[in-house]
Enzyme design. Sequence first.
Site, PDB file in Angstrom:
ATOM      1  N   SER A 142       0.848  -1.202   0.000  1.00 19.45           N
ATOM      2  CA  SER A 142       0.000   0.000   0.000  1.00 19.45           C
ATOM      3  C   SER A 142       0.874   1.238   0.000  1.00 19.45           C
ATOM      4  O   SER A 142       1.998   1.227   0.522  1.00 19.45           O
ATOM      5  CB  SER A 142      -0.882   0.025   1.252  1.00 19.45           C
ATOM      6  OG  SER A 142      -1.569   1.266   1.331  1.00 19.45           O
ATOM      7  N   TYR A 155      -2.413  -0.380  10.349  1.00 17.85           N
ATOM      8  CA  TYR A 155      -2.441  -0.803   8.943  1.00 17.85           C
ATOM      9  C   TYR A 155      -1.119  -0.492   8.240  1.00 17.85           C
ATOM     10  O   TYR A 155      -0.526  -1.347   7.574  1.00 17.85           O
ATOM     11  CB  TYR A 155      -3.597  -0.096   8.228  1.00 17.85           C
ATOM     12  CG  TYR A 155      -3.695  -0.386   6.747  1.00 17.85           C
ATOM     13  CD1 TYR A 155      -4.194  -1.612   6.299  1.00 17.85           C
ATOM     14  CD2 TYR A 155      -3.299   0.553   5.801  1.00 17.85           C
ATOM     15  CE1 TYR A 155      -4.291  -1.878   4.934  1.00 17.85           C
ATOM     16  CE2 TYR A 155      -3.388   0.299   4.446  1.00 17.85           C
ATOM     17  CZ  TYR A 155      -3.890  -0.920   4.016  1.00 17.85           C
ATOM     18  OH  TYR A 155      -3.981  -1.185   2.669  1.00 17.85           O
TER      19      TYR A 155
END
Length: 262
Positions: A142, A155
């Site tokens: 990501s 995250y």
Amino acid sequence: MSYAVAGKNVLVTGASSGIGAALAEGFARAGATVGICARRRDRLEAALARCQEHAPESQMWTVDLSDLDGIAGFAKEVDGALGGVDVLVNNAGIPKRRHATELEPAVVESVMAINYFSPVRLTLALLPGLIERGGRIVNISSIAARLGPPREAAYSASKAALTAWSESLKVDLADTGVDVHVVNPGVIDTELFELPDNDKLIADDVDALPVEAMVQPVLDQLANGTFEIFVPEWFADIVGGKFPDTGAFLDGTIAYVRSKSG
Ligand SMILES: NC(=O)c1ccc[n+]([C@@H]2O[C@H](COP(=O)([O-])OP(=O)(O)OC[C@H]3O[C@@H](n4cnc5c(N)ncnc54)[C@H](OP(=O)(O)O)[C@@H]3O)[C@@H](O)[C@H]2O)c1
């Protein structure tokens, strides 16, 4: 190291929706046989039907990849059923948008389990076969791994771990015939932003791209042997601008968050 997926067996995790479902269909369209897995059977069946229009031998498995002890057995089953995995796409993942002061250790560890430890387990289980077949590993990380976004400590740490793992893995596997790739989606329009138990996204002013925008860049990445890609590409410039002075970059992020909260 040019690489074509036509005729290869590609395992895509988390392919019941979003980026994984789009990539699986894209690989099938490009001539690969696809194995897909996730927890939701009905959504997997729909995704498999789309893959089988192009690659009739494609198969699916329902599996909860956060059950880490089950992964070695799952890998063995898939490898046998597909006749060897050539390309492993570690895509399954969950978001966690929550302010650091409200994070419980158990939540951080559960995010780490699915986003980091499950791809690591699956990779290690499939690695002997991947080496034998001169395969490829594609880790869907990501932009969060590179930018430290607000309210995403759990995250972004899980994705940073996956990216760092991928960097060392590529180096260690350099003489094995296996290549490793990292994909950093920016904001792609998927269910990830609607899942319960998550705060609202702070950076809500970036236009989300459709999932189809992921497919050709990943096929090109495999073909060209590019280690890391960003979709959209302009995120690479943001990351490049961060590293000379991470402190200044984070000060900018703090100012941005303050401006968003009025
Ligand atoms: N969308 C974005 O802008 C964006 C940005 C950066 C990175 N990413 C990454 O891209 C990947 C795909 O996300 P997405 O945006 O396409 O969201 P999504 O539609 O929610 O897809 C997530 C996939 O992971 C599967 N999954 C989640 N937990 C699982 C578990 N315990 N076991 C097995 N499968 C599991 C889900 O299937 P089931 O629920 O059926 O199990 C689903 O197929 C993720 O790794 C995400 O972090 C996305």
